[in-house]
Design a protein around this motif. Structure first.
Motif, PDB file in Angstrom:
ATOM      1  N   ILE A 187      -1.495   1.744   9.012  1.00  7.87           N
ATOM      2  CA  ILE A 187      -0.565   2.258  10.004  1.00  7.87           C
ATOM      3  C   ILE A 187      -0.981   3.670  10.406  1.00  7.87           C
ATOM      4  O   ILE A 187      -1.467   4.436   9.577  1.00  7.87           O
ATOM      5  N   ASP A 188      -0.843   3.959  11.711  1.00 10.70           N
ATOM      6  CA  ASP A 188      -1.208   5.280  12.243  1.00 10.70           C
ATOM      7  C   ASP A 188      -2.636   5.675  11.881  1.00 10.70           C
ATOM      8  O   ASP A 188      -2.892   6.734  11.307  1.00 10.70           O
ATOM      9  N   LYS A 189      -3.574   4.822  12.223  1.00  8.59           N
ATOM     10  CA  LYS A 189      -4.976   5.103  11.917  1.00  8.59           C
ATOM     11  C   LYS A 189      -5.495   6.249  12.782  1.00  8.59           C
ATOM     12  O   LYS A 189      -5.350   6.245  13.992  1.00  8.59           O
ATOM     13  N   LYS A 190      -6.108   7.235  12.138  1.00 11.08           N
ATOM     14  CA  LYS A 190      -6.535   8.442  12.831  1.00 11.08           C
ATOM     15  C   LYS A 190      -7.978   8.298  13.301  1.00 11.08           C
ATOM     16  O   LYS A 190      -8.913   8.834  12.697  1.00 11.08           O
ATOM     17  N   THR A 191      -8.186   7.570  14.387  1.00 14.89           N
ATOM     18  CA  THR A 191      -9.513   7.492  14.989  1.00 14.89           C
ATOM     19  C   THR A 191      -9.456   8.079  16.396  1.00 14.89           C
ATOM     20  O   THR A 191      -8.415   8.064  17.053  1.00 14.89           O
ATOM     21  N   TYR A 192     -10.578   8.591  16.851  1.00 10.94           N
ATOM     22  CA  TYR A 192     -10.645   9.233  18.158  1.00 10.94           C
ATOM     23  C   TYR A 192     -11.050   8.235  19.229  1.00 10.94           C
ATOM     24  O   TYR A 192     -10.336   8.000  20.193  1.00 10.94           O
ATOM     25  N   ASN A 193     -12.206   7.614  19.059  1.00  8.84           N
ATOM     26  CA  ASN A 193     -12.676   6.573  19.977  1.00  8.84           C
ATOM     27  C   ASN A 193     -13.181   5.378  19.188  1.00  8.84           C
ATOM     28  O   ASN A 193     -13.566   5.490  18.027  1.00  8.84           O
ATOM     29  N   ARG A 194     -13.160   4.260  19.850  1.00 10.07           N
ATOM     30  CA  ARG A 194     -13.665   3.014  19.265  1.00 10.07           C
ATOM     31  C   ARG A 194     -14.564   2.379  20.309  1.00 10.07           C
ATOM     32  O   ARG A 194     -14.205   2.284  21.481  1.00 10.07           O
ATOM     33  N   TYR A 195     -15.755   1.918  19.853  1.00  8.60           N
ATOM     34  CA  TYR A 195     -16.733   1.351  20.773  1.00  8.60           C
ATOM     35  C   TYR A 195     -17.060  -0.074  20.354  1.00  8.60           C
ATOM     36  O   TYR A 195     -17.341  -0.347  19.178  1.00  8.60           O
ATOM     37  N   GLU A 196     -17.047  -0.980  21.325  1.00  7.06           N
ATOM     38  CA  GLU A 196     -17.343  -2.391  21.070  1.00  7.06           C
ATOM     39  C   GLU A 196     -17.613  -3.084  22.399  1.00  7.06           C
ATOM     40  O   GLU A 196     -17.218  -2.593  23.465  1.00  7.06           O
ATOM     41  N   TYR A 197     -18.267  -4.224  22.330  1.00  4.69           N
ATOM     42  CA  TYR A 197     -18.543  -5.016  23.530  1.00  4.69           C
ATOM     43  C   TYR A 197     -17.855  -6.378  23.502  1.00  4.69           C
ATOM     44  O   TYR A 197     -17.722  -7.024  24.535  1.00  4.69           O
ATOM     45  N   LEU A 225       2.673  -3.891  25.262  1.00  8.15           N
ATOM     46  CA  LEU A 225       1.596  -4.471  24.462  1.00  8.15           C
ATOM     47  C   LEU A 225       0.781  -3.407  23.744  1.00  8.15           C
ATOM     48  O   LEU A 225       0.253  -3.634  22.659  1.00  8.15           O
ATOM     49  N   ASN A 226       0.679  -2.222  24.346  1.00  7.38           N
ATOM     50  CA  ASN A 226      -0.165  -1.166  23.790  1.00  7.38           C
ATOM     51  C   ASN A 226       0.618  -0.081  23.070  1.00  7.38           C
ATOM     52  O   ASN A 226       0.126   1.022  22.871  1.00  7.38           O
ATOM     53  N   SER A 227       1.851  -0.388  22.681  1.00  6.43           N
ATOM     54  CA  SER A 227       2.716   0.627  22.079  1.00  6.43           C
ATOM     55  C   SER A 227       2.682   0.643  20.553  1.00  6.43           C
ATOM     56  O   SER A 227       3.383   1.432  19.930  1.00  6.43           O
ATOM     57  N   GLY A 228       1.875  -0.214  19.947  1.00  7.60           N
ATOM     58  CA  GLY A 228       1.888  -0.327  18.490  1.00  7.60           C
ATOM     59  C   GLY A 228       1.084   0.734  17.770  1.00  7.60           C
ATOM     60  O   GLY A 228       0.296   1.464  18.370  1.00  7.60           O
ATOM     61  N   ASN A 229       1.263   0.801  16.454  1.00  9.88           N
ATOM     62  CA  ASN A 229       0.490   1.741  15.630  1.00  9.88           C
ATOM     63  C   ASN A 229      -0.005   1.092  14.344  1.00  9.88           C
ATOM     64  O   ASN A 229      -0.401   1.774  13.413  1.00  9.88           O
ATOM     65  N   LYS A 256       0.812  -1.219   0.000  1.00  9.12           N
ATOM     66  CA  LYS A 256       0.000   0.000   0.000  1.00  9.12           C
ATOM     67  C   LYS A 256       0.846   1.269   0.000  1.00  9.12           C
ATOM     68  O   LYS A 256       0.300   2.362  -0.113  1.00  9.12           O
ATOM     69  N   GLY A 257       2.151   1.101   0.177  1.00  7.15           N
ATOM     70  CA  GLY A 257       3.021   2.265   0.252  1.00  7.15           C
ATOM     71  C   GLY A 257       3.046   2.908   1.621  1.00  7.15           C
ATOM     72  O   GLY A 257       3.530   4.036   1.784  1.00  7.15           O
ATOM     73  N   MET A 258       2.556   2.204   2.639  1.00 11.42           N
ATOM     74  CA  MET A 258       2.526   2.734   4.003  1.00 11.42           C
ATOM     75  C   MET A 258       3.802   2.431   4.785  1.00 11.42           C
ATOM     76  O   MET A 258       3.998   2.966   5.883  1.00 11.42           O
ATOM     77  N   ALA A 259       4.628   1.541   4.266  1.00 15.49           N
ATOM     78  CA  ALA A 259       5.861   1.162   4.954  1.00 15.49           C
ATOM     79  C   ALA A 259       6.898   0.726   3.924  1.00 15.49           C
ATOM     80  O   ALA A 259       6.563   0.362   2.796  1.00 15.49           O
ATOM     81  N   LYS A 260       8.158   0.763   4.330  1.00 16.51           N
ATOM     82  CA  LYS A 260       9.239   0.260   3.504  1.00 16.51           C
ATOM     83  C   LYS A 260       9.453  -1.219   3.803  1.00 16.51           C
ATOM     84  O   LYS A 260       8.964  -1.728   4.812  1.00 16.51           O
ATOM     85  N   ASN A 261      10.206  -1.906   2.938  1.00 20.19           N
ATOM     86  CA  ASN A 261      10.327  -3.348   3.122  1.00 20.19           C
ATOM     87  C   ASN A 261      11.313  -3.757   4.220  1.00 20.19           C
ATOM     88  O   ASN A 261      11.629  -4.933   4.364  1.00 20.19           O
ATOM     89  N   ASN A 262      11.758  -2.780   5.015  1.00 19.68           N
ATOM     90  CA  ASN A 262      12.539  -3.114   6.194  1.00 19.68           C
ATOM     91  C   ASN A 262      11.684  -3.028   7.469  1.00 19.68           C
ATOM     92  O   ASN A 262      12.212  -3.089   8.588  1.00 19.68           O
ATOM     93  N   ILE A 263      10.375  -2.863   7.318  1.00 22.88           N
ATOM     94  CA  ILE A 263       9.489  -2.838   8.479  1.00 22.88           C
ATOM     95  C   ILE A 263       9.618  -4.163   9.230  1.00 22.88           C
ATOM     96  O   ILE A 263       9.730  -5.229   8.622  1.00 22.88           O
ATOM     97  N   SER A 268      -8.905  -8.275  15.349  1.00 18.80           N
ATOM     98  CA  SER A 268     -10.099  -7.435  15.201  1.00 18.80           C
ATOM     99  C   SER A 268     -10.470  -6.737  16.500  1.00 18.80           C
ATOM    100  O   SER A 268     -11.281  -5.814  16.498  1.00 18.80           O
ATOM    101  N   ASN A 269      -9.878  -7.167  17.613  1.00 21.06           N
ATOM    102  CA  ASN A 269     -10.226  -6.606  18.920  1.00 21.06           C
ATOM    103  C   ASN A 269      -9.386  -5.386  19.269  1.00 21.06           C
ATOM    104  O   ASN A 269      -8.861  -5.277  20.377  1.00 21.06           O
ATOM    105  N   ASN A 270      -9.248  -4.494  18.296  1.00 19.70           N
ATOM    106  CA  ASN A 270      -8.558  -3.228  18.525  1.00 19.70           C
ATOM    107  C   ASN A 270      -7.115  -3.437  18.966  1.00 19.70           C
ATOM    108  O   ASN A 270      -6.580  -2.680  19.780  1.00 19.70           O
ATOM    109  N   MET A 271      -6.479  -4.474  18.444  1.00 21.29           N
ATOM    110  CA  MET A 271      -5.086  -4.725  18.805  1.00 21.29           C
ATOM    111  C   MET A 271      -4.164  -3.849  17.968  1.00 21.29           C
ATOM    112  O   MET A 271      -4.301  -3.758  16.753  1.00 21.29           O
ATOM    113  N   ASP A 272      -3.218  -3.216  18.629  1.00 26.26           N
ATOM    114  CA  ASP A 272      -2.210  -2.401  17.952  1.00 26.26           C
ATOM    115  C   ASP A 272      -0.909  -3.198  17.907  1.00 26.26           C
ATOM    116  O   ASP A 272      -0.310  -3.478  18.949  1.00 26.26           O
TER     117      ASP A 272
END
Length: 471
Positions: A268-278, A146-150, A65-72, A119-123
């Motif tokens: 990568i770096d998804k610009k969302t404010y809040n996410r709601y789920e149960y 665990l929560n440091s990803g993007n 997608k052009g969002m990362a280089k192949n050294n990711i 799918s459970n909002n994992m970064d």
């Protein structure tokens, strides 16, 4: 007889060349040659091949997608750990008794668990934060690690492993994840090829990533020769010293290939404010005979609804997403619903639908999201639910998740919830005094002079009258 043969040939040719997907497929293709694939890693003496193959496919998705280089370099350890403990960024147990450092790396997992986990909002975080070295130390990750990803997953699908579908999805996503039965006897180390001819093996035992193909790859390159030419180019997780720099060829005819394959569509770096789920668990249940499914959400702030996420239980499912301001269960009048978007999903799995128009949500005022799913015959498709919502989400309560059969039924009474989620963007609060006569300013458009999320309390606005002139 000759006329009949020619008739069959002509009909076959017409079918072949009218199939756009078939006509578009090259005889030979490799995502490696395009730089879409990261370097092969070594899982070592662990049962983490599913984590390695999934992370590889996610990396390829971003590169293509052009969002990362192949050294990711993303963390397999994080994925392996979370698949074992079922922790997500919704909750973290520092003294988790399910964490067994002697078994979680050898137990292994499967792609269904990985799909639900992602799918459970994992970064997904970087290798440098949760590195492969932890496989040896078996240290329990911290919550901040665990929560440091993007990196997040927008869509993940399962599809039938037909030759045409595998090729089509490699072309679209760069790679697909599948599995096969690995048996050393059938591997040709000189040519880095594999062809299982025995029928005594009844399952698969190793996950891999298919990154290309060659319809003319010679059958003579295999230790046990297949009947025809043609093979898949496979990226393995046994390091660059294995095979040809970590790759090998597996014959189209090799037995015990998984009947299903998987796709990961990452951002990568998804610009969302809040996410709601149960639904917080890594489990799902298909509930058939349903007409509609619904979740009720209460926004934390003034926000705009931007995305709706849900699961489908089959192929070629048509969806319709409806919106109701308030708790629809108190209304039940379907004519009061607003259609947000409709479309079609090709494969079974997790979907993110971006709305064409964002809907303003008000702080603490409930909204209802209603979902209709129909199969390719037009019949109702299954609602996908979390069967253990009550167990993993202590905030899950009555009057938040429903399924309509003949009438609406509260899913809380069965301890489960619909796997419908929403994502929002920030809505900037504003106040102004309208001093001009109403007959002059019929329509007022307010446009913030900032385009980033800013926490200041004051903003500058441009106010336009009905003629588009600045006031």
């Amino acid at each position: 007889m000759k006329k009949r043969i020619w008739f069959i040939i002509i009909i076959s040719a017409l079918i072949m060349f009218n199939d756009k997907s078939y006509a578009a497929m090259p005889i030979k293709y490799s995502s490696v040659n395009y730089g879409y694939v990261t370097k092969s890693k070594n899982q070592g003496n662990t049962g983490t091949c599913v984590s390695f193959s999934s992370i590889s496919a996610i990396e390829t998705s971003l590169i293509k997608k052009g969002m990362a280089k192949n050294n990711i370099d993303l963390s397999e350890y994080q994925l392996a750990y979370l698949a074992h403990t079922f922790e997500t960024n919704h909750f973290y147990n520092a003294n988790n008794t399910s964490f067994n450092k002697n078994t979680f790396l050898t137990k292994g997992t499967n792609n269904e668990v990985i799909n639900l986990l992602l799918s459970n909002n994992m970064d997904i975080t970087k290798e440098q934060i949760l590195s492969q070295k932890l496989f040896k130390t078996k240290i329990k990750p911290t919550k901040s690690q665990l929560n440091s990803g993007n990196v997040t997953i927008e869509n993940s699908y399962r599809f039938e492993s037909s030759k045409s579908k595998i090729k089509e999805n490699i072309m679209k996503y760069g790679s697909i994840v599948t599995s096969y039965y690995s048996q050393k006897e059938y591997y040709n180390s000189n040519k880095s090829t594999y062809n299982l001819t025995s029928s005594r093996y009844k399952d698969t035992n190793h996950a891999i990533v298919i990154v290309g193909w060659d319809d003319n790859y010679s059958k003579n390159n295999f230790k046990y020769r297949p009947r025809n030419n043609g093979a898949w180019l496979v990226k393995n997780s046994w390091g660059t010293a294995c095979g040809n720099k970590g790759y090998f060829w597996i014959s189209y005819e090799s037995k015990n290939m998984d009947s299903n394959s998987h796709i990961y569509d990452a951002v990568i770096d998804k610009k969302t404010y809040n996410r709601y789920e149960y639904d917080y668990s890594n489990e799902k249940l298909n509930v058939w005979g349903t007409q509609y499914q619904m979740n009720v959400f209460i926004p934390k702030n003034h926000e705009t609804l931007s995305e709706v996420m849900f699961f489908t239980a089959g192929e070629d499912v048509t969806y319709e997403i409806y919106f109701y301001r308030g708790k629809f269960i108190k209304c039940k009048d379907m004519s009061k619903l607003t259609l947000l978007k409709k479309g079609k999903v090709k494969y079974e799995g997790y979907n993110t639908v971006k709305l064409d128009k964002q809907v303003l949500l008000y702080k603490n005022e409930p909204i209802s999201i209603i979902l209709s799913l129909k199969d390719k015959e037009g019949h109702s498709s299954a609602a996908v639910v979390d069967p253990n919502a009550y167990k993993y989400n202590k905030k899950f309560k009555s009057e938040t998740s429903y399924i309509k059969y003949k009438d609406w039924e509260d899913q809380y009474l069965k301890g489960r919830c619909c796997k419908i989620k929403i994502a929002t963007k920030r809505s900037i609060d504003f106040k102004f005094n309208k001093t001009s006569p109403c007959n002059v300013y019929n329509n007022i458009t307010i446009t913030p002079s900032v385009d980033k999320l800013i926490t200041k309390k004051s903003y500058c606005y441009q106010i336009y009258n009905s003629k588009g002139k600045t006031e």
